[in-house]
Design a protein around this motif. Structure first.
Motif, mmCIF file in Angstrom:
data_model
loop_
_atom_site.group_PDB
_atom_site.id
_atom_site.type_symbol
_atom_site.label_atom_id
_atom_site.label_comp_id
_atom_site.label_asym_id
_atom_site.label_seq_id
_atom_site.Cartn_x
_atom_site.Cartn_y
_atom_site.Cartn_z
ATOM 1 N N ASN A 12 0.828 -1.210 0.000
ATOM 2 C CA ASN A 12 0.000 0.000 0.000
ATOM 3 C C ASN A 12 0.861 1.258 0.000
ATOM 4 O O ASN A 12 0.558 2.236 -0.678
ATOM 5 C CB ASN A 12 -0.938 0.004 1.210
ATOM 6 N N THR A 13 1.928 1.212 0.798
ATOM 7 C CA THR A 13 2.843 2.353 0.854
ATOM 8 C C THR A 13 3.487 2.604 -0.497
ATOM 9 O O THR A 13 3.557 3.740 -0.969
ATOM 10 C CB THR A 13 3.942 2.103 1.909
ATOM 11 N N GLU A 14 3.954 1.542 -1.144
ATOM 12 C CA GLU A 14 4.595 1.674 -2.450
ATOM 13 C C GLU A 14 3.610 2.199 -3.494
ATOM 14 O O GLU A 14 3.977 3.016 -4.343
ATOM 15 C CB GLU A 14 5.189 0.330 -2.898
ATOM 16 N N ARG A 15 2.369 1.728 -3.419
ATOM 17 C CA ARG A 15 1.356 2.215 -4.360
ATOM 18 C C ARG A 15 1.087 3.700 -4.148
ATOM 19 O O ARG A 15 0.949 4.464 -5.110
ATOM 20 C CB ARG A 15 0.058 1.413 -4.210
ATOM 21 N N SER A 16 1.008 4.095 -2.888
ATOM 22 C CA SER A 16 0.749 5.508 -2.578
ATOM 23 C C SER A 16 1.915 6.390 -3.020
ATOM 24 O O SER A 16 1.712 7.470 -3.578
ATOM 25 C CB SER A 16 0.504 5.677 -1.080
ATOM 26 N N LYS A 17 3.134 5.911 -2.784
ATOM 27 C CA LYS A 17 4.317 6.677 -3.212
ATOM 28 C C LYS A 17 4.325 6.835 -4.725
ATOM 29 O O LYS A 17 4.654 7.905 -5.247
ATOM 30 C CB LYS A 17 5.590 5.988 -2.729
ATOM 31 N N LYS A 18 3.961 5.769 -5.422
ATOM 32 C CA LYS A 18 3.925 5.834 -6.885
ATOM 33 C C LYS A 18 2.868 6.831 -7.358
ATOM 34 O O LYS A 18 3.079 7.557 -8.339
ATOM 35 C CB LYS A 18 3.642 4.457 -7.479
ATOM 36 N N LYS A 19 1.736 6.882 -6.665
ATOM 37 C CA LYS A 19 0.700 7.833 -7.036
ATOM 38 C C LYS A 19 1.204 9.267 -6.889
ATOM 39 O O LYS A 19 0.903 10.126 -7.726
ATOM 40 C CB LYS A 19 -0.550 7.616 -6.174
ATOM 41 N N PHE A 20 1.966 9.522 -5.823
ATOM 42 C CA PHE A 20 2.538 10.858 -5.643
ATOM 43 C C PHE A 20 3.543 11.183 -6.743
ATOM 44 O O PHE A 20 3.545 12.285 -7.297
ATOM 45 C CB PHE A 20 3.219 10.967 -4.274
ATOM 46 N N LEU A 21 4.411 10.213 -7.068
ATOM 47 C CA LEU A 21 5.408 10.422 -8.118
ATOM 48 C C LEU A 21 4.730 10.633 -9.471
ATOM 49 O O LEU A 21 5.149 11.499 -10.256
ATOM 50 C CB LEU A 21 6.364 9.236 -8.182
ATOM 51 N N ASP A 22 3.684 9.850 -9.735
ATOM 52 C CA ASP A 22 2.935 10.013 -10.987
ATOM 53 C C ASP A 22 2.261 11.382 -11.038
ATOM 54 O O ASP A 22 2.168 11.998 -12.107
ATOM 55 C CB ASP A 22 1.881 8.915 -11.129
ATOM 56 N N ALA A 23 1.781 11.842 -9.883
ATOM 57 C CA ALA A 23 1.123 13.149 -9.819
ATOM 58 C C ALA A 23 2.117 14.266 -10.139
ATOM 59 O O ALA A 23 1.782 15.221 -10.852
ATOM 60 C CB ALA A 23 0.516 13.361 -8.432
ATOM 61 N N TYR A 60 4.754 14.125 3.587
ATOM 62 C CA TYR A 60 5.763 14.289 4.637
ATOM 63 C C TYR A 60 6.142 12.945 5.248
ATOM 64 O O TYR A 60 7.310 12.710 5.579
ATOM 65 C CB TYR A 60 5.233 15.261 5.697
ATOM 66 N N ASN A 61 5.156 12.057 5.370
ATOM 67 C CA ASN A 61 5.443 10.728 5.931
ATOM 68 C C ASN A 61 6.348 9.915 5.011
ATOM 69 O O ASN A 61 7.268 9.238 5.465
ATOM 70 C CB ASN A 61 4.143 9.963 6.167
ATOM 71 N N TYR A 62 6.080 9.961 3.716
ATOM 72 C CA TYR A 62 6.816 9.134 2.759
ATOM 73 C C TYR A 62 8.128 9.755 2.283
ATOM 74 O O TYR A 62 9.119 9.055 2.067
ATOM 75 C CB TYR A 62 5.946 8.868 1.521
#
Length: 212
Positions: free
Chosen positions: A12-23, A53-55
């Protein structure tokens, strides 16, 4: 069950990080680097901005990670170069040709990379300077172990030629993307035009290796 839950949390963390990077990539591609704000990135990603900030420790960490993920020459690893060192007979010519041709296509296909290149030459940023340092370190490794031993006292001339080739390929793609695709009568946006540029790259590289 705990082990499975932990694995799910990591995913889940990796998916969320990828969403931020994609954004970041989407905003950079459509609006430019001046639009990279915490609120807008979070809205585009569909995730609470606190998670930036968390990631990543903040927006700077997020943008820095995105920049590293997009750069072409930073992906040319020392391991790849070490494999070529065991076959030094062509002085790295085939390896360099492959890298230059791949760079030409990589930048052409990635609007995000084009925007990053414009950003790098338009304003100073610590992560962009660091990226340049990483590129130079990788490039120095290529020269030191592949090019310099082959050309010896003429190695400096070869470095100058490579500087023109690399920067020229960057510029052609950026020019085609921003101000029109015709340059010196060659349409960079057509397959024929791009093939002519690629043939020129190979020709110049071959001339360098044959006559220096």
């Amino acid at each position: 069950m705990e082990r499975k839950s932990a694995a799910g949390s990591i995913r889940n963390t990796e998916r969320s990080k990828k969403k931020f990077l994609d954004a970041v990539g989407k905003i950079l591609r459509t609006k430019g680097h001046t639009a990279l704000k915490v609120t807008d990135i979070a809205a585009t990603a569909g995730i609470d901005k606190k998670m930036i900030y968390n990631y990543f420790g903040g927006i700077d960490g997020l943008i820095d990670e995105y920049i590293r993920s997009q750069d072409y020459w930073s992906k040319v690893t020392i391991d790849e170069i070490d494999k070529i060192k065991s076959k030094p007979e062509d002085g790295g010519r085939s390896f360099i040709e492959k890298m230059l041709l791949s760079q030409f296509d990589y930048v052409y296909k990635s609007k995000e990379v084009q925007k990053l290149l414009l950003w790098r030459i338009s304003e100073p940023r610590k992560s962009l300077r660091k990226l340049t340092s990483i590129q130079e370190e990788n490039g120095e490794y290529i020269f030191k172990f592949l090019v310099d031993p082959h050309f010896k006292e003429q190695a400096e001339e070869v470095r100058s030629i490579m500087a023109i080739l690399v920067s020229g390929l960057y510029y052609l793609n950026m020019y085609a993307a921003m101000n029109g695709s015709i340059f010196c009568g060659i349409d960079i946006d057509t397959s024929n035009g791009r093939e002519r540029i690629k043939k020129a790259i190979s020709f110049l590289l071959n001339q360098t290796y044959e006559h220096l």
